[in-house]
Design a protein around this motif. Sequence first.
Motif, PDB file in Angstrom:
ATOM      1  N   TRP A 180       9.196   3.784  15.291  1.00  0.00           N
ATOM      2  CA  TRP A 180       9.040   2.439  15.855  1.00  0.00           C
ATOM      3  C   TRP A 180       7.593   2.205  16.271  1.00  0.00           C
ATOM      4  N   VAL A 181       6.941   3.231  16.810  1.00  0.00           N
ATOM      5  CA  VAL A 181       5.524   3.105  17.172  1.00  0.00           C
ATOM      6  C   VAL A 181       4.705   2.756  15.932  1.00  0.00           C
ATOM      7  N   LEU A 182       4.976   3.470  14.830  1.00  0.00           N
ATOM      8  CA  LEU A 182       4.275   3.195  13.572  1.00  0.00           C
ATOM      9  C   LEU A 182       4.617   1.816  13.035  1.00  0.00           C
ATOM     10  N   ARG A 183       5.889   1.431  13.125  1.00  0.00           N
ATOM     11  CA  ARG A 183       6.326   0.116  12.644  1.00  0.00           C
ATOM     12  C   ARG A 183       5.480  -0.988  13.274  1.00  0.00           C
ATOM     13  N   PHE A 184       5.357  -0.954  14.589  1.00  0.00           N
ATOM     14  CA  PHE A 184       4.621  -1.997  15.297  1.00  0.00           C
ATOM     15  C   PHE A 184       3.110  -1.823  15.140  1.00  0.00           C
ATOM     16  N   GLY A 185       2.638  -0.574  15.206  1.00  0.00           N
ATOM     17  CA  GLY A 185       1.202  -0.316  15.101  1.00  0.00           C
ATOM     18  C   GLY A 185       0.627  -0.726  13.758  1.00  0.00           C
ATOM     19  N   LEU A 186       1.344  -0.446  12.681  1.00  0.00           N
ATOM     20  CA  LEU A 186       0.879  -0.827  11.350  1.00  0.00           C
ATOM     21  C   LEU A 186       0.847  -2.341  11.191  1.00  0.00           C
ATOM     22  N   PHE A 187       1.826  -3.035  11.768  1.00  0.00           N
ATOM     23  CA  PHE A 187       1.797  -4.497  11.754  1.00  0.00           C
ATOM     24  C   PHE A 187       0.554  -5.022  12.476  1.00  0.00           C
ATOM     25  N   ALA A 188       0.174  -4.352  13.577  1.00  0.00           N
ATOM     26  CA  ALA A 188      -0.959  -4.813  14.387  1.00  0.00           C
ATOM     27  C   ALA A 188      -2.258  -4.838  13.586  1.00  0.00           C
ATOM     28  N   PHE A 189      -2.420  -3.881  12.665  1.00  0.00           N
ATOM     29  CA  PHE A 189      -3.683  -3.769  11.933  1.00  0.00           C
ATOM     30  C   PHE A 189      -3.576  -4.233  10.477  1.00  0.00           C
ATOM     31  N   GLY A 190      -2.393  -4.650  10.045  1.00  0.00           N
ATOM     32  CA  GLY A 190      -2.215  -5.058   8.662  1.00  0.00           C
ATOM     33  C   GLY A 190      -2.661  -6.487   8.396  1.00  0.00           C
ATOM     34  N   ASN A 191      -2.965  -6.776   7.136  1.00  0.00           N
ATOM     35  CA  ASN A 191      -3.247  -8.154   6.699  1.00  0.00           C
ATOM     36  C   ASN A 191      -2.854  -8.281   5.227  1.00  0.00           C
ATOM     37  N   PRO A 192      -2.791  -9.502   4.679  1.00  0.00           N
ATOM     38  CA  PRO A 192      -2.278  -9.685   3.316  1.00  0.00           C
ATOM     39  C   PRO A 192      -3.193  -9.241   2.187  1.00  0.00           C
ATOM     40  N   THR A 193      -4.413  -8.775   2.472  1.00  0.00           N
ATOM     41  CA  THR A 193      -5.307  -8.389   1.382  1.00  0.00           C
ATOM     42  C   THR A 193      -5.668  -6.905   1.447  1.00  0.00           C
ATOM     43  N   ASP A 194      -6.814  -6.567   2.055  1.00  0.00           N
ATOM     44  CA  ASP A 194      -7.271  -5.183   2.020  1.00  0.00           C
ATOM     45  C   ASP A 194      -6.409  -4.232   2.844  1.00  0.00           C
TER      46      ASP A 194
END
Length: 417
Positions: free
Chosen positions: A292-306
């Motif tokens: 769950w930590v990874l689930r939310f953390g990855l969303f925090a730094f993700g974007n639709p391109t790079d």
Amino acid sequence: MNIKNRLTLMSFLQFFVWGAWLITIANFWLGTKSWDGTQFGLVFGTMGIASLFMPTLTGIVADRWMNAEKLYGILHILYAAVLFCLPQIATPTNFIYVMLLAMCFYMPTIALSNSISFTALKLNNRDVIKDYPPIRVWGTIGFIVAMWITNLTGNKATAYQFYIAGIAALILGIYAFTLPKCKPQRLTKENASLMETLGLESFKLFANYKMALFFIFSMFLGGALQLTNAYGDVFLDEFKNIPEYADSFVVKYSTIIMSISQISETLFILAIPFFLKRFGIKQVMLISMFAWVLRFGLFAFGNPTDSLWMIIMSCIVYGMAFDFFNISGSLFVETNTDSKNRSSAQGLFMMMTNGVGAILGSFTSGWAIDKFFTHNGERDWHSIWLSFAGYALVIAIAFAILFKHKHNPEEVVNVSH
């Protein structure tokens, strides 16, 4: 059509009628309607409120007075009727009340569908442990198909998502009357106390330190599940407000991207027996919490391109986060309660996750996002997801320290719950 195919169709439609709107309703509420974000948390809270009492009440009716498949059919027809009414609601407050009514009809059907499947398989001399998982996995597939249909038809932010779900629910309600008869078993003793009749004896488990601690952590994890269901799709959709991402695949097909979470779920189910045997229940639940930590953390730094890979990875990790806790949690309840209160203890586990946890998670997140992370109508998703990741991290660390459970390699792994 043989019994497995008939139950597979039921399972497919059972979750199709939920998946058609569950992940996309935020786009309708926050986008199309522009209703208050704080109140949106109450929409998901309706599922928790309904889960507190409706499964117990309908379980009593099915056990004592009415065939389970008939009650199941009636509830889905009523659910369909309320879904057809939802688009006509003009105010957010009234919408919440009507949604609560819809959830009172829908939430108990999840348990009833399991009961019907088990009963029908046994009546046909089938192996429940072997035959049920392939039937249940089609429920997740139904959820995914509904998400795709809602997205590909351009209805992820429109009221038509409720009509899609309503039509399918009406079909399922009618179909239910053709299923094998699941007659009332009248399992409750004639001289049973009110506590026994209502299945409330399981609350005595709170007197056991380890069980009480487990149920409390189940509540906190139930809250985490509501966070991702409520805000995942609208998070991806709002990248359209950033010019460089406005025409990206993620924005156009955000619901399809989110469906990777459900696809992952079907795959991680297959890995659970290995992980449980190798690491034990406590370690598997800990893996879930850090997922769950990874689930939310990855969303925090993700974007639709790079950084699209972060969004994709977050969706893949969801399967581990969701399945590892729910299935290993069910096994923990199964192996730590006696036969007299095992069923009601499982019900208490579901109540703490889908009931109390869902309510607290929905209400608190809606309030916090609106008060601390929304500025001039814009939501700060980076900070929102980081705060959710911090929440999950605190739970994981506390669980690792406080929850004591010795791994027993001989524990029976039952993934057909």
